[in-house]
Design a protein around this motif. Structure first.
Motif, mmCIF file in Angstrom:
data_model
loop_
_atom_site.group_PDB
_atom_site.id
_atom_site.type_symbol
_atom_site.label_atom_id
_atom_site.label_comp_id
_atom_site.label_asym_id
_atom_site.label_seq_id
_atom_site.Cartn_x
_atom_site.Cartn_y
_atom_site.Cartn_z
ATOM 1 N N LEU A 153 0.829 -1.206 0.000
ATOM 2 C CA LEU A 153 0.000 0.000 0.000
ATOM 3 C C LEU A 153 0.863 1.256 0.000
ATOM 4 O O LEU A 153 0.593 2.209 -0.740
ATOM 5 N N LEU A 154 1.902 1.258 0.812
ATOM 6 C CA LEU A 154 2.782 2.419 0.883
ATOM 7 C C LEU A 154 3.465 2.659 -0.465
ATOM 8 O O LEU A 154 3.551 3.795 -0.942
ATOM 9 N N CYS A 155 3.945 1.574 -1.077
ATOM 10 C CA CYS A 155 4.564 1.705 -2.406
ATOM 11 C C CYS A 155 3.566 2.244 -3.414
ATOM 12 O O CYS A 155 3.897 3.114 -4.243
ATOM 13 N N PHE A 156 2.343 1.747 -3.358
ATOM 14 C CA PHE A 156 1.333 2.181 -4.324
ATOM 15 C C PHE A 156 1.029 3.664 -4.162
ATOM 16 O O PHE A 156 0.823 4.385 -5.146
ATOM 17 N N CYS A 157 1.004 4.113 -2.937
ATOM 18 C CA CYS A 157 0.729 5.526 -2.699
ATOM 19 C C CYS A 157 1.889 6.406 -3.146
ATOM 20 O O CYS A 157 1.700 7.594 -3.409
ATOM 21 N N LEU A 158 3.074 5.835 -3.253
ATOM 22 C CA LEU A 158 4.232 6.612 -3.687
ATOM 23 C C LEU A 158 4.433 6.562 -5.190
ATOM 24 O O LEU A 158 4.721 7.566 -5.822
ATOM 25 N N SER A 159 4.294 5.374 -5.767
ATOM 26 C CA SER A 159 4.695 5.200 -7.164
ATOM 27 C C SER A 159 3.562 4.818 -8.089
ATOM 28 O O SER A 159 3.759 4.798 -9.297
ATOM 29 N N GLY A 160 2.397 4.471 -7.528
ATOM 30 C CA GLY A 160 1.318 3.986 -8.367
ATOM 31 C C GLY A 160 1.420 2.510 -8.651
ATOM 32 O O GLY A 160 0.634 1.974 -9.429
ATOM 33 N N LEU A 161 2.383 1.834 -8.021
ATOM 34 C CA LEU A 161 2.595 0.406 -8.223
ATOM 35 C C LEU A 161 2.909 -0.245 -6.875
ATOM 36 O O LEU A 161 3.492 0.394 -6.002
ATOM 37 N N PRO A 162 2.554 -1.517 -6.690
ATOM 38 C CA PRO A 162 2.908 -2.197 -5.432
ATOM 39 C C PRO A 162 4.405 -2.456 -5.363
ATOM 40 O O PRO A 162 5.180 -2.024 -6.227
ATOM 41 N N ALA A 163 4.826 -3.193 -4.350
ATOM 42 C CA ALA A 163 6.259 -3.360 -4.084
ATOM 43 C C ALA A 163 6.995 -4.031 -5.235
ATOM 44 O O ALA A 163 8.163 -3.744 -5.467
ATOM 45 N N ASP A 164 6.335 -4.916 -5.977
ATOM 46 C CA ASP A 164 7.045 -5.592 -7.060
ATOM 47 C C ASP A 164 7.236 -4.713 -8.289
ATOM 48 O O ASP A 164 7.909 -5.108 -9.240
ATOM 49 N N GLY A 165 6.662 -3.509 -8.284
ATOM 50 C CA GLY A 165 6.858 -2.587 -9.392
ATOM 51 C C GLY A 165 7.528 -1.288 -9.000
ATOM 52 O O GLY A 165 7.811 -0.451 -9.855
ATOM 53 N N THR A 166 7.780 -1.100 -7.704
ATOM 54 C CA THR A 166 8.359 0.146 -7.200
ATOM 55 C C THR A 166 9.866 0.020 -7.076
ATOM 56 O O THR A 166 10.373 -0.955 -6.513
ATOM 57 N N ILE A 167 10.580 1.005 -7.562
ATOM 58 C CA ILE A 167 12.037 0.986 -7.504
ATOM 59 C C ILE A 167 12.498 1.128 -6.050
ATOM 60 O O ILE A 167 11.924 1.894 -5.268
ATOM 61 N N THR A 168 13.513 0.379 -5.667
ATOM 62 C CA THR A 168 13.977 0.350 -4.280
ATOM 63 C C THR A 168 14.445 1.719 -3.808
ATOM 64 O O THR A 168 14.299 2.061 -2.628
ATOM 65 N N ALA A 169 15.015 2.518 -4.702
ATOM 66 C CA ALA A 169 15.532 3.831 -4.301
ATOM 67 C C ALA A 169 14.448 4.683 -3.662
ATOM 68 O O ALA A 169 14.713 5.437 -2.713
ATOM 69 N N GLU A 170 13.207 4.589 -4.174
ATOM 70 C CA GLU A 170 12.121 5.367 -3.582
ATOM 71 C C GLU A 170 11.925 5.004 -2.123
ATOM 72 O O GLU A 170 11.788 5.863 -1.253
ATOM 73 N N MET A 171 11.897 3.699 -1.870
ATOM 74 C CA MET A 171 11.644 3.252 -0.509
ATOM 75 C C MET A 171 12.851 3.466 0.395
ATOM 76 O O MET A 171 12.704 3.645 1.599
ATOM 77 N N ALA A 172 14.055 3.470 -0.186
ATOM 78 C CA ALA A 172 15.237 3.758 0.618
ATOM 79 C C ALA A 172 15.161 5.171 1.173
ATOM 80 O O ALA A 172 15.586 5.436 2.309
ATOM 81 N N MET A 173 14.622 6.100 0.391
ATOM 82 C CA MET A 173 14.425 7.469 0.881
ATOM 83 C C MET A 173 13.240 7.527 1.838
ATOM 84 O O MET A 173 13.278 8.195 2.865
ATOM 85 N N MET A 174 12.179 6.803 1.475
ATOM 86 C CA MET A 174 10.920 6.908 2.199
ATOM 87 C C MET A 174 10.982 6.310 3.600
ATOM 88 O O MET A 174 10.450 6.878 4.562
ATOM 89 N N MET A 175 11.615 5.156 3.727
ATOM 90 C CA MET A 175 11.587 4.444 5.004
ATOM 91 C C MET A 175 12.219 5.274 6.121
ATOM 92 O O MET A 175 11.751 5.269 7.254
ATOM 93 N N GLY A 176 13.290 5.983 5.784
ATOM 94 C CA GLY A 176 13.919 6.830 6.799
ATOM 95 C C GLY A 176 13.027 7.972 7.224
ATOM 96 O O GLY A 176 12.997 8.350 8.400
ATOM 97 N N GLU A 177 12.293 8.555 6.262
ATOM 98 C CA GLU A 177 11.397 9.669 6.583
ATOM 99 C C GLU A 177 10.298 9.244 7.542
ATOM 100 O O GLU A 177 9.801 10.038 8.328
ATOM 101 N N PHE A 178 9.900 7.973 7.479
ATOM 102 C CA PHE A 178 8.833 7.475 8.349
ATOM 103 C C PHE A 178 9.348 6.801 9.615
ATOM 104 O O PHE A 178 8.728 6.913 10.669
#
Length: 982
Positions: free
Chosen positions: A287-312
């Protein structure tokens, strides 16, 4: 600040457009980091930015309400001038950032916006309710982090960088929680989400927190990789070697195999962490990936989440609520544009981007049919589909038809349903709400399913200025799950459209009722937005959210040049702000740079640089000086911009190999200091370097690499041409310094790096001729000519692998004409850099022999010479027959005796390291670089990671820079005082 000629000015404006690019790039890709706008609201930055901006929906629920935009004041004049340096189409966050940075550095900018308010998705609108008052709504981004001016800025936040540079603040309220309404229950999200006692443990138990802990451990090196290079330093071409250079020491500390994971799907990291595909953690991260990229985890680039996880999930993570909503950000950027003379023209749609002889030369305004010329560039803020498919640019201007087709075939994301509500609520009730909620009905249906996931923003929780006392405002929407097909072809005035709009908004009301009971009864204002709203008011292709490109299958390419040479139209598979902001930095690189003021951030200052290329014609009678960014002049691939000397040298070798099998031509690098006080040059070792060019030729001949030498006349002519070329490059450099002011009384020197290449060619008579080529580079940053060594000590690693076969497999100069300085070494040494130059390594030391046998001999660095100071005051260096002796090495050999050192040229065996008091490197540019530790490899893993151990460390008392007894300081001072060449 001025340029000596229009050509200089044309070549002048280079660096800061990149910042604007990343403001929108990451908003486009992640919807989070740059502003850092969050979740689907920030995706509307991409969704709403374009030629038009989002308007109030003009859907009135009661006749007693009126709507109007509340965006900040804009340029008063409604009549543009006939020409500007840069013309920008579209005023989203990206376009405004681009305009603000260009205006900051003194360029005339006109920004044309078809809507009647600037800001794109980020502008707001006001609805007035009779007898109650005014309600203020945001149209797009509503979740922010890293924006608060009272908190330290992150280099990974380009929008904050822009705001800091233009000296504009956005006042914010910080907060730490938001709400979750999930099938498992209602929760409050905090940074302890996956820790003991957090939501993960409440749902999945101890096993859930264990797998979450493994995930965070696996994300840590990836987050460091993201933080190591500021977003403004990244580029989509070889020029990143320049912009990223100041940060490579940070990046080198990281495992390159880990860094490669950044481009892969985030799902790979989840699997590696042991997160079960049916677990709550998997579903939440989908869900978090979808809200960021429009795609679930299997379609979201890891770099996005590497930035995002620290912010949260970092300890102490906070979010920002800008007071006044996202329009406050727009207001700050507008002020930044206008206070420096930039102009914003509203209600001014652009009908056509004009192209002449392959160049974008300006725009034609749709309403007045007036032509506005762009002297340097046109920046497009259109979506990829609108830029290539709307007719705003003649498709025939693109040389390759497949280029346009490829971009038009970019996968398209779905659209949104929106609901804006003004409602009654007491202060006490409002304080019990969270500012944001994430909602999902059924995990098994998938996060991409229609009418299943919803995002809700209630900014009134933190900002009481948005509604009258006793009231609040909210914005609820479905995150890019609305299919456009059901809306296609409907007349917005028809009953069918009104009925469908009412029907499709009911799901949003249903979710709202679960969070705010009796919300319909409390509502005094409600307005609905549909995909047709997006299409009509924002010129959004099929009302789309934007590209839907899956990680691992394709990538978001950086925009490339489509048209021309100076004024460019740029396009990309990304959304409009991505294109707009890429051009921003690209332009400042292309048009030239002006030196920033001291108030500019360190990040921005470190990105400024100047470079020139010099080439002779066939007769060597004329020298042409070229901008490395103007690659069309030299038939350079469009992905190349030869700013750095090394990439230029490699390019020259590759270009020559296309016509001949010969590889490796002589070159040399000179340090040239320009005094801002005396306006005079100090050239380090001109005669030495020219003699070394001749020496390299003789070494090639004696070593059998050349069958004949150039004639004496050719050599004499080449030397004369070389001196003329160096003089010309320095004259160009001197003109570039006119815009540089000394930032302190001590910083009075600007260092230039001049590279000369002698390219050998056979004539039809089988003689050898020399084509002289040159390159000059400077950061244009004033430095202090200090009496003590200003270079930081570095670690070095021995370029050695255990085993004789391994040693033979590594490139090494001593085996192949070590006294010839050839440009082929730039390419040949890359395996050594890839293998060894990590973990803050300053250089790799070439070796011969065997450590196991106790006869490992240290020779020289990849680009430096090596010295050791022994305990008996002997200054020892490798014999000249095994190394390429540099100018600084020779100067030290000449002056060492003056300072009480006995010089010995002899083998430097590792077994003798216990007797070494000091170790240092010498180079033409940095002069003397102290070494504080030597590492030797002991093993290499199957994935290419080299394990090392320390074999020597410098003795330090904390005053190594100031101690006058150190050889590095005494010799450095001698060099500074006794290089008299002017």
């Amino acid at each position: 600040m001025g340029y000596a000629s229009s050509e200089d000015r044309k070549k002048g404006c280079r660096r800061m457009l990149w910042i604007g690019f990343f403001v929108s790039l990451i908003a486009s890709i992640t919807g989070f980091v740059p502003t850092s706008t969050w979740l689907r609201n920030s995706r509307t930055v991409r969704q709403y930015s374009g030629r038009s901006s989002f308007t109030s929906f003009a859907i009135r629920t009661e006749p007693t309400t009126t709507s109007e935009d509340v965006s900040p004041p804009q340029t008063a004049s409604s009549t543009p001038l006939d020409e500007y340096d840069v013309v920008i189409v579209g005023s989203g966050i990206g376009g405004l950032s681009c305009a603000a940075m260009l205006s900051k550095y003194g360029y005339s900018v006109a920004l044309f916006e078809s809507h009647y308010a600037p800001g794109g998705a980020a502008h707001g609108f006001k609805v007035r309710k009779k007898d109650i008052g005014d309600f203020y709504f945001d149209t797009g981004p509503s979740f922010f982090a890293g924006l608060n001016p009272d908190l330290p800025a992150k280099a990974s936040n380009p929008l904050r960088t822009v705001l800091d540079v233009i000296e504009e603040r956005v006042e914010c309220t910080k907060y730490t929680t938001f709400g979750l309404v999930l099938p498992e229950g209602e929760f409050v999200h905090t940074s302890r989400f996956g820790k003991p006692g957090g939501v993960v443990e409440q749902v999945d138990g101890r096993s859930g927190t264990d797998s979450w802990s493994r995930l965070m451990q696996n994300m840590e090196p990836l987050a460091k990789a993201v933080d190591a290079l500021p977003t403004v330093a990244l580029r989509g071409d070889l020029g990143t070697a320049l912009t990223a250079a100041p940060y490579l020491a940070n990046f080198a500390k990281l495992n390159p195999l880990e860094n490669l994971k950044l481009t892969k799907p985030f799902q790979n990291i989840l699997q590696r962490s042991g997160i079960d595909t049916t677990s709550f953690s998997q579903r939440w991260l989908d869900l978090l990936c979808f809200c960021l990229s429009g795609l679930p985890a299997d379609g979201t680039i890891t770099a996005e989440m590497a930035m995002m996880m620290g912010e949260f999930y970092d300890d102490g993570a906070v979010m920002d609520c800008p007071i006044g909503g996202s329009k406050a950000i727009v207001g700050a950027l507008v002020r930044g544009v206008e206070k420096q003379g930039g102009r914003i023209f509203l209600n001014s749609p652009v009908g056509e981007i004009m192209v002449e002889n392959g160049k974008a030369i300006g725009v034609r305004l749709a309403k007045s049919n007036r032509f506005v010329r762009a002297k340097q560039a046109v920046v497009s803020n259109l979506s990829v589909w609108d830029l290539y498919g709307s007719g705003i640019v003649d498709a025939s201007a693109f040389r390759d038809p497949s280029f346009v087709k490829e971009r038009m075939d970019t996968p398209l994301g779905k659209s949104f349903m929106h609901l804006h509500v003004g409602f009654r609520l007491t202060k006490e009730e409002l304080e019990k709400l969270q500012a944001h909620y994430m909602y999902i009905d059924d995990w098994t249906r998938g996060v991409e399913s229609e009418d299943n996931a919803v995002l809700l923003s209630i900014p009134s929780v933190h900002d009481k200025s948005l509604a009258p006392d006793g009231y609040g405002v909210l914005h609820i929407y479905t995150p890019a799950t609305e299919d456009f097909h059901r809306w296609e072809g409907l007349d917005r005035k028809s009953e069918e459209y009104k009925t469908l709009k009412e029907e499709r908004s009911q799901y949003l009301w249903k979710v709202l009722e679960k969070i705010i009971p009796y919300i319909k009864q409390r509502a005094v204002i409600s307005q609905v937005g549909t995909p047709l709203t997006h299409q009509r008011f924002l010129n959004r292709f099929r009302g789309s959210y934007g590209p839907a490109i899956r990680a691992g299958e394709s990538s978001f390419p950086f925009p490339v040049r489509c048209i021309g040479e100076i004024g460019k139209v740029l396009g990309s598979k990304l959304e409009t702000p991505f294109v707009c902001c890429f051009v921003a930095v690209r332009l400042l690189l292309r048009i030239g740079q002006r030196s920033p003021s001291r108030s500019d951030s360190a990040t921005c200052s470190s990105l400024l640089a100047w470079s020139r290329i010099a080439e002779t014609d066939s007769t060597a009678s004329t020298i042409h000086f070229l901008d490395p960014m103007d690659t069309d002049q030299m038939s350079i691939p469009r992905s190349s911009e030869l700013i750095s000397p090394r990439e230029w040298l490699e390019f020259c070798e590759v270009k020559k190999q296309k016509t001949t099998k010969a590889s490796g031509d002589p070159y040399t690098v000179l340090r040239c200091d320009f005094s801002l006080e005396s306006r005079e040059w100090r050239i380090w070792g001109m005669d030495f370097h020219l003699n070394r060019m001749k020496q390299s030729l003789h070494t090639l001949h004696d070593g059998g690499r050349m069958s004949i030498l150039p004639s004496q006349q050719v050599l004499d002519d080449s030397l004369v041409t070389t001196r003329r070329m160096i003089d010309g490059l320095l004259l160009e450099g001197e003109m570039a310094t006119k815009s540089v002011s000394t930032v302190s009384a001590k910083r009075t020197i600007i260092v230039f790096m001049v590279t000369v290449l002698w390219e050998l060619k056979r004539t039809i008579r089988n003689d050898l001729e020399i084509q002289v080529r040159g390159h000059a580079f400077s950061t244009l940053q004033a430095v202090t000519p200090g009496s003590h060594n200003q270079n930081d000590p570095v670690k070095v690693v021995l370029g050695y692998l255990p085993g004789s076969e391994a040693e033979q497999s590594l490139p090494n100069r001593h085996q192949h004409l070590p006294q010839a300085k050839l440009n082929s070494w730039c390419r040949e040494r890359r395996p050594l850099e890839t293998l060894f130059k990590r973990n803050d390594i300053g250089d790799v030391i070439l070796t011969r022999g065997s450590a196991e046998a106790g006869v490992l001999e240290l020779l020289e660095g990849l680009t430096s010479n090596l010295f050791v100071v022994c305990s008996d005051n002997v200054l020892r260096t490798t014999p000249s027959s095994f190394v390429l002796g540099g100018y600084v090495r020779q100067k030290i050999l000449d002056c060492a005796a003056i300072h009480g050192y006995r010089v010995e040229e002899g083998s430097l065996f590792l077994r003798d390291s216990s007797t070494w008091k000091e170790v240092f490197l010498t180079s033409s540019i940095r002069l003397i670089i102290p070494v504080n530790e030597i590492l030797v490899p002991i093993s290499v893993s199957t994935d290419g990671v080299v394990e090392t151990k320390s074999v020597w460390k410098a003795r330090s008392d904390g005053r190594s820079r100031e101690r006058e007894d150190l050889a590095t300081n005494k010799l450095y001072y001698h060099l500074q005082q006794n290089n008299s060449e002017q």
